[in-house]
Design an enzyme around this catalytic site. Structure first.
Site, PDB file in Angstrom:
ATOM      1  N   ILE A  14     -37.132  33.975 -42.635  1.00 41.26           N
ATOM      2  CA  ILE A  14     -35.763  34.110 -42.446  1.00 41.26           C
ATOM      3  C   ILE A  14     -34.903  32.616 -42.659  1.00 41.26           C
ATOM      4  CG2 ILE A  14     -35.447  33.739 -39.988  1.00 41.26           C
ATOM      5  CD1 ILE A  14     -33.414  36.292 -42.351  1.00 41.26           C
ATOM      6  N   GLY A  15     -35.795  31.619 -42.356  1.00 42.80           N
ATOM      7  CA  GLY A  15     -35.034  30.350 -42.314  1.00 42.80           C
ATOM      8  C   GLY A  15     -34.606  29.883 -43.794  1.00 42.80           C
ATOM      9  N   LYS A  68     -37.610  36.124 -25.622  1.00 47.98           N
ATOM     10  CA  LYS A  68     -36.376  35.830 -26.155  1.00 47.98           C
ATOM     11  C   LYS A  68     -35.371  35.957 -24.543  1.00 47.98           C
ATOM     12  CE  LYS A  68     -36.563  37.184 -30.679  1.00 47.98           C
ATOM     13  NZ  LYS A  68     -35.866  38.002 -32.129  1.00 47.98           N
ATOM     14  N   THR A 118     -38.296  26.750 -43.883  1.00 51.13           N
ATOM     15  CA  THR A 118     -39.063  27.279 -45.048  1.00 51.13           C
ATOM     16  C   THR A 118     -39.557  28.697 -44.570  1.00 51.13           C
ATOM     17  OG1 THR A 118     -40.924  26.072 -44.298  1.00 51.13           O
ATOM     18  CG2 THR A 118     -39.162  25.000 -45.815  1.00 51.13           C
ATOM     19  N   GLY A 119     -39.382  29.224 -43.579  1.00 49.48           N
ATOM     20  CA  GLY A 119     -40.094  30.406 -43.126  1.00 49.48           C
ATOM     21  C   GLY A 119     -39.071  31.848 -43.652  1.00 49.48           C
ATOM     22  N   GLY A 176     -37.626  25.783 -38.579  1.00 49.72           N
ATOM     23  CA  GLY A 176     -38.199  26.804 -39.461  1.00 49.72           C
ATOM     24  C   GLY A 176     -37.480  27.028 -40.699  1.00 49.72           C
ATOM     25  N   ARG A 189     -32.821  32.815 -23.588  1.00 46.87           N
ATOM     26  CA  ARG A 189     -31.583  33.263 -23.202  1.00 46.87           C
ATOM     27  C   ARG A 189     -30.947  32.930 -21.772  1.00 46.87           C
ATOM     28  NH1 ARG A 189     -28.443  38.763 -25.438  1.00 46.87           N
ATOM     29  NH2 ARG A 189     -29.148  38.390 -27.792  1.00 46.87           N
TER      30      ARG A 189
END
Length: 326
Positions: A16-17, A133, A13-14, A11, A137
């Protein structure tokens, strides 16, 4: 101690990436290998961005996240995986983690956790946006060979569409700051404390976790840029847009809960965002202490700096955002 020296980013180029990779590159001499895994479509659609990354020494691996052979090949000679995949790919991380746990040279995995703390309190396990998520985890904690780090950042203090310092078009009543019209919608009376992290600082803090591998090992790192209120954010926007008072309205927590309930009942795509804003406004980002110090207390942005960047992004869009990444 297993160092994080050969890093692969999903990710990259997303939203947050990009910030994560940009910050890793500020310390590229500290790493033996920096690689990203991306799709053929991204290589074509973001050709200039990919070219720039290559020019800066990033190895670009092309394949499909859903192809086991592609992922196994990408894991060769990698010791640390950083995932910045979007919400639609959160559950698929379980397969990426399984493959990493089966790869002897991979010893650390950073899942795409950046945002709200999904284990903040006893009610967190029931929140709809948290479910995938939480599955990730649970799975990674069951791994036999793989360590992990969860980077918990709270909401992004940025002006990009849908983020906290944006006009929040489509869900304005759940909170907004519109530079062009000088209007704002504040939650409750505007005095609720929320801890924020800018996207730039998410990258800085992720880098700090990589370079402090023992301190960040098998931990949920609760980090932030600053804590503030809607009222103080508004004051900073007013100050930086000429001093003129903005037009302000307010949304109570009760009204926010009603909007949230309606959004889920009608299948509104904004439902997740509205729930997260309710969580943020009711203390879901606050702790007695944060973990910045565990990873070297990296320098983070101030409210004034975050607002200045948000103004630029609102007025000039993606072009300005890309300039800020450089």
């Amino acid at each position: 101690m297993n160092a994080c020296k050969r890093v692969l980013v999903f990710g990259a180029t997303g939203l947050i990436g990009r910030h994560i990779v940009r910050q890793i590159l500020t310390r590229k001499d500290d790493f033996d290998r920096i690689a990203i895994f991306t799709s053929p479509d991204t290589v074509r659609s973001k050709a200039e961005e990919i070219k720039q990354l290559k020019n800066e020494g990033v190895e670009v691996l092309v394949g499909s996240l859903t192809d086991e052979a592609d992922v196994r090949k990408a894991y060769q000679d990698i010791d640390t995986v950083v995932s910045a995949v979007g919400r639609n790919m959160i559950v698929h991380q379980i397969e990426l983690i399984r493959l990493a746990d089966e790869t002897p040279n991979v010893h650390r995995f950073f899942p795409s956790e950046y945002g709200t703390d999904i284990e903040h309190n006893r009610d967190s396990s029931g929140e709809k946006p948290h479910q995938n998520k939480l599955k990730v985890r649970s799975f990674i904690r069951s791994c036999r060979n793989l360590d992990h780090t969860f980077l918990v950042t709270g909401p992004y203090a940025d002006g990009d569409p849908g983020l906290y310092l944006s006009p929040n078009y489509g869900a304005v009543r759940t909170g907004s700051f519109d530079v062009r019209t000088k209007t704002a919608v504040l939650l409750e009376s505007g005095d609720l404390n929320i801890a924020f992290t800018t996207m730039c600082d998410v990258g800085k803090l992720l880098l700090a976790a990589l370079t402090h591998p023992e301190a960040s090992r098998n931990k949920a790192l609760r980090v932030k840029s600053f804590t503030t209120t809607d009222g103080k954010i508004l004051e900073e926007f007013e100050k930086q847009t000429g001093g003129e008072k903005w037009q302000v309205s307010y949304t109570s927590i009760e009204e926010l809960r009603k909007l949230e309930k309606k959004a889920w009942a009608t299948g509104d795509h904004q439902a997740t965002l509205i729930t997260l804003r309710r969580i943020w406004a009711t203390g879901g980002t606050l702790y007695h202490e944060w973990d910045n110090k565990l990873i070297g207390e990296p320098a983070v942005q101030t409210l004034a700096e975050a607002v200045a960047t948000a103004i630029d992004v609102q007025l000039h869009g993606e072009q300005e955002m890309k300039r800020k990444l450089v």
